[in-house]
Write a protein that holds these residues in place. Sequence first.
Motif, PDB file in Angstrom:
ATOM      1  N   THR A  90       0.829  -1.210   0.000  1.00 20.80           N
ATOM      2  CA  THR A  90       0.000   0.000   0.000  1.00 20.80           C
ATOM      3  C   THR A  90       0.865   1.263   0.000  1.00 20.80           C
ATOM      4  O   THR A  90       0.562   2.241  -0.684  1.00 20.80           O
TER       5      THR A  90
ATOM      6  N   SER B 279      -6.189   1.344   2.284  1.00 21.89           N
ATOM      7  CA  SER B 279      -5.768   0.285   3.200  1.00 21.89           C
ATOM      8  C   SER B 279      -6.948  -0.240   4.018  1.00 21.89           C
ATOM      9  O   SER B 279      -7.061  -1.441   4.258  1.00 21.89           O
TER      10      SER B 279
ATOM     11  N   ASN C  29      -0.954   3.522   8.440  1.00 20.34           N
ATOM     12  CA  ASN C  29      -0.725   4.179   7.156  1.00 20.34           C
ATOM     13  C   ASN C  29      -0.810   5.698   7.218  1.00 20.34           C
ATOM     14  O   ASN C  29      -0.151   6.387   6.442  1.00 20.34           O
TER      15      ASN C  29
END
Lengths: 261, 265
Positions: free
Chosen positions: B117, B142, B203
């Motif tokens: 990702t 994600s 993330n």
Amino acid sequence: MAKKKLELKDLSFEYASLAALDGVSFDVEEGEFVSIVGPSGCGKSTMLSVIDGLIPATRGKIVVDGKEVRGPGHDRALVFQEPSLLPWRTVLANITFGLECQKATRKEAAEKAHSLIRLVGLDGFADAYPYQLSGGMQQRVNLARALAVDPEVLLMDEPFAALDAQTREVMQAELLGIWRRTDKTVLFVTHQIDEAVYLADRVIVFTGRPGRVQDIVVPRLSRPRDLSVKHSRDFLSCVERIWSLIQADGKKLPEHGGRAA
Amino acid sequence: MSDLAIPRPIRLPRISERAAIGTVSISLGVVAWELVARAGLVSPVLLSSPSAIVAAFGRLLASGELERHLIVSGREFAVGLLLAIVIGLPVSVLAGWNTRAGWFLQPLVSALYAAPTVALFPLIIIFLGIGFWDKVLLVFISGFLQIFIATTAGIRATDRRWVRLALSFKASQPKLFWSIVLPGAVPYLLLGLRLAVGRCVVNVVVAEMLASEAGVGYMIAFYGNTFKVAEVFVALISVVVTGVVLNQLLLMVEHHVGRWRPTVQ
């Protein structure tokens, strides 16, 4: 003569070109309790699925109340071999499932379910979840769920097979009580000969695969029956007779005979 | 009736003992760390110390710097996760329920899932520039992937016995979906959500570390580059605490929703 409730006419079912049922014909009268016994793998359970409409017959007809039926309908209800309760629903909500499918109002469904909870002896368990119930209690819910939709014919697929011997006997006696009070027409599949004889007005004996009607045996037992009937001479001779029919059939088909229950 | 077992709700082992042992474990770790730092075994520039971190925490809080960065990261996280839920849930349910929709979506998702990702982030920056929405998109992707994979698996895992039951009672397709397929998939769905939250937290921080002007990830990168280790730890601990708290909240939801299941701890 009583009215015919369920008629099977030359019912056959093939699976992957293997015959499971071959020309099965018999009638069940209104309010009658008919048991079906046969060696395991003779297609008894398959036949119930066909009658319930879950799988289509290859040949032949199913007639309920004089009308031919195809596919599932509210006139028949199946009591599953495994209780198949929805684990996230309480006892009450499991029993109302069939009624919800018929678009009954919430209030009607709940009232009906409460009276069935009493009928099957589960007072006080309306809000219990299936994991909190014993096997016998789960089968009571399974039965109540089928009775809730008020079917013309109750189809029971070895519902007590997974229960221990004592619980099974208690459930058999209770089923007879419930049957008397509800006046339902019942078709009961089992591989236990004594269970078939104890419950039924007539016992239909199936041959090994493909399943055919081999003979129909009428137990000479008065009603109401309590469990002590199982020690009577008439009961034992009836069981003996069915046993020898199944064994004789097993010898004719040695490749299936070893599996005779 | 002899077969009536008395239902006994299965009780969890006492939480308090578990919590006590966990607290002791963390406390011992902190004390050992402080002792190692005070004894001068390792340079404070490399290791910092719990007391220095607490002091840095006080400074960053008083100046309002920590709150400002937390709010920036929190917004990116919340908007991305919310979009992942609002778009991801219906799309995943559709892909699980409708065979053709599944065939259509599965290859796309598989391709996206196979790619790291974070490696998508440079592309995202090219499309969206550095700011708010680039982080949101990365968080969304994600989160979406986790939700999609868990939810479609849950929908497909519907027990065949329940489907037979529904057919036998002539349940309509909507009835089958709402009363059997969806409730059956709820445990998977909640698991997917919990996995998504974990991934989204990570993330957001990674994206901010790579390219940003604010946020907890920016703090980590900035103070790391300037060797202010205590400040790095403050930012890091904020992320960990947020992640753990969110995870615990979702576990409580799972526990509440799954009260129809016997629990084993």
